[in-house]
Design a protein around this motif. Sequence first.
Motif, PDB file in Angstrom:
ATOM      1  N   ALA A 121     -16.386  42.726   0.801  1.00  0.00           N
ATOM      2  CA  ALA A 121     -17.355  43.717   1.269  1.00  0.00           C
ATOM      3  C   ALA A 121     -16.654  45.053   1.550  1.00  0.00           C
ATOM      4  N   LEU A 122     -15.450  45.013   2.095  1.00  0.00           N
ATOM      5  CA  LEU A 122     -14.701  46.249   2.354  1.00  0.00           C
ATOM      6  C   LEU A 122     -14.393  46.989   1.058  1.00  0.00           C
ATOM      7  N   ASP A 123     -14.207  46.243  -0.020  1.00  0.00           N
ATOM      8  CA  ASP A 123     -13.932  46.880  -1.317  1.00  0.00           C
ATOM      9  C   ASP A 123     -15.130  47.681  -1.827  1.00  0.00           C
ATOM     10  N   THR A 124     -16.324  47.415  -1.302  1.00  0.00           N
ATOM     11  CA  THR A 124     -17.528  48.084  -1.795  1.00  0.00           C
ATOM     12  C   THR A 124     -17.893  49.340  -1.006  1.00  0.00           C
ATOM     13  N   VAL A 125     -17.273  49.535   0.158  1.00  0.00           N
ATOM     14  CA  VAL A 125     -17.621  50.708   0.960  1.00  0.00           C
ATOM     15  C   VAL A 125     -16.857  51.921   0.441  1.00  0.00           C
ATOM     16  N   PRO A 126     -17.366  53.124   0.682  1.00  0.00           N
ATOM     17  CA  PRO A 126     -16.664  54.336   0.239  1.00  0.00           C
ATOM     18  C   PRO A 126     -15.248  54.397   0.837  1.00  0.00           C
ATOM     19  N   PRO A 127     -14.311  55.027   0.156  1.00  0.00           N
ATOM     20  CA  PRO A 127     -12.916  55.068   0.614  1.00  0.00           C
ATOM     21  C   PRO A 127     -12.736  55.574   2.042  1.00  0.00           C
ATOM     22  N   ARG A 128     -13.494  56.598   2.433  1.00  0.00           N
ATOM     23  CA  ARG A 128     -13.347  57.107   3.806  1.00  0.00           C
ATOM     24  C   ARG A 128     -13.797  56.065   4.816  1.00  0.00           C
ATOM     25  N   CYS A 129     -14.883  55.362   4.499  1.00  0.00           N
ATOM     26  CA  CYS A 129     -15.346  54.296   5.393  1.00  0.00           C
ATOM     27  C   CYS A 129     -14.302  53.193   5.480  1.00  0.00           C
ATOM     28  N   PRO A 160     -20.169  58.341  14.916  1.00  0.00           N
ATOM     29  CA  PRO A 160     -21.304  58.189  14.011  1.00  0.00           C
ATOM     30  C   PRO A 160     -20.896  57.660  12.627  1.00  0.00           C
ATOM     31  N   THR A 161     -19.749  58.111  12.127  1.00  0.00           N
ATOM     32  CA  THR A 161     -19.294  57.629  10.824  1.00  0.00           C
ATOM     33  C   THR A 161     -18.958  56.144  10.910  1.00  0.00           C
ATOM     34  N   ARG A 162     -18.297  55.746  11.981  1.00  0.00           N
ATOM     35  CA  ARG A 162     -17.952  54.331  12.183  1.00  0.00           C
ATOM     36  C   ARG A 162     -19.222  53.486  12.226  1.00  0.00           C
ATOM     37  N   THR A 163     -20.238  53.956  12.926  1.00  0.00           N
ATOM     38  CA  THR A 163     -21.496  53.225  13.017  1.00  0.00           C
ATOM     39  C   THR A 163     -22.129  53.055  11.640  1.00  0.00           C
ATOM     40  N   ARG A 164     -22.167  54.130  10.858  1.00  0.00           N
ATOM     41  CA  ARG A 164     -22.726  54.041   9.494  1.00  0.00           C
ATOM     42  C   ARG A 164     -21.906  53.108   8.618  1.00  0.00           C
ATOM     43  N   CYS A 165     -20.601  53.181   8.744  1.00  0.00           N
ATOM     44  CA  CYS A 165     -19.730  52.334   7.929  1.00  0.00           C
ATOM     45  C   CYS A 165     -19.905  50.854   8.295  1.00  0.00           C
ATOM     46  N   LEU A 166     -20.008  50.568   9.582  1.00  0.00           N
ATOM     47  CA  LEU A 166     -20.225  49.180  10.008  1.00  0.00           C
ATOM     48  C   LEU A 166     -21.583  48.668   9.532  1.00  0.00           C
ATOM     49  N   LEU A 167     -22.588  49.516   9.575  1.00  0.00           N
ATOM     50  CA  LEU A 167     -23.903  49.125   9.084  1.00  0.00           C
ATOM     51  C   LEU A 167     -23.842  48.802   7.588  1.00  0.00           C
ATOM     52  N   HIS A 168     -23.158  49.647   6.836  1.00  0.00           N
ATOM     53  CA  HIS A 168     -22.985  49.416   5.395  1.00  0.00           C
ATOM     54  C   HIS A 168     -22.269  48.082   5.159  1.00  0.00           C
ATOM     55  N   LEU A 169     -21.218  47.824   5.925  1.00  0.00           N
ATOM     56  CA  LEU A 169     -20.458  46.579   5.789  1.00  0.00           C
ATOM     57  C   LEU A 169     -21.330  45.379   6.164  1.00  0.00           C
TER      58      LEU A 169
END
Length: 176
Positions: A121-129, A160-169
């Motif tokens: 799943a981490l491989d699918t998130v954007p590089p910054r996330c 906020p970025t961390r929250t969005r990234c965790l939601l994506h994950l």
Amino acid sequence: MDWNETGELVRRARAGDPAAWRALVDRYSRLLYAIARSYGLGGADIDDVVQTTWLRLVERLPRLRDPARAGAWLAVTARRESQAVLRRRGRERPLTGHTPTVTGPHHAVFGRELAGSVAAALDTVPPRCRALLELSIASPRLSYAEISTALGVPLGSVGPTRTRCLLHLRRRLGVA
């Protein structure tokens, strides 16, 4: 300094540019000291962790795959070096709270499967996330200010970025 500037500094350091090395050391040394301190180390132990972390970067610099993620790499390395110092000193502190006990082979298999799912799943998130999540997970005691410095992002955007990234994950893992 923007997100991609770290990558450029690393490339210049590979080429032997002393100004690039100074810029990298200036940018990340405070973070490395903070990580070592967060493990309860003091004095010479902190200095050893920071010095060893920089040495590891020198050793691996030619093989570093993603120069732009050097800050996250340094943070993970400092965490591992801090743990190594604690192990050598025989002072590793137990985790607080409930630690699950492995009671059979099915727990080990489930743990490996879960780790594999999270890695996929981490491989699918954007590089910054991915960089932000890896840094948050690898060094959970880092403050948002330290993460902001390591990643070269504004302090106010870390949460906020961390929250969005965790939601994506979580969506990728099917738990959101």
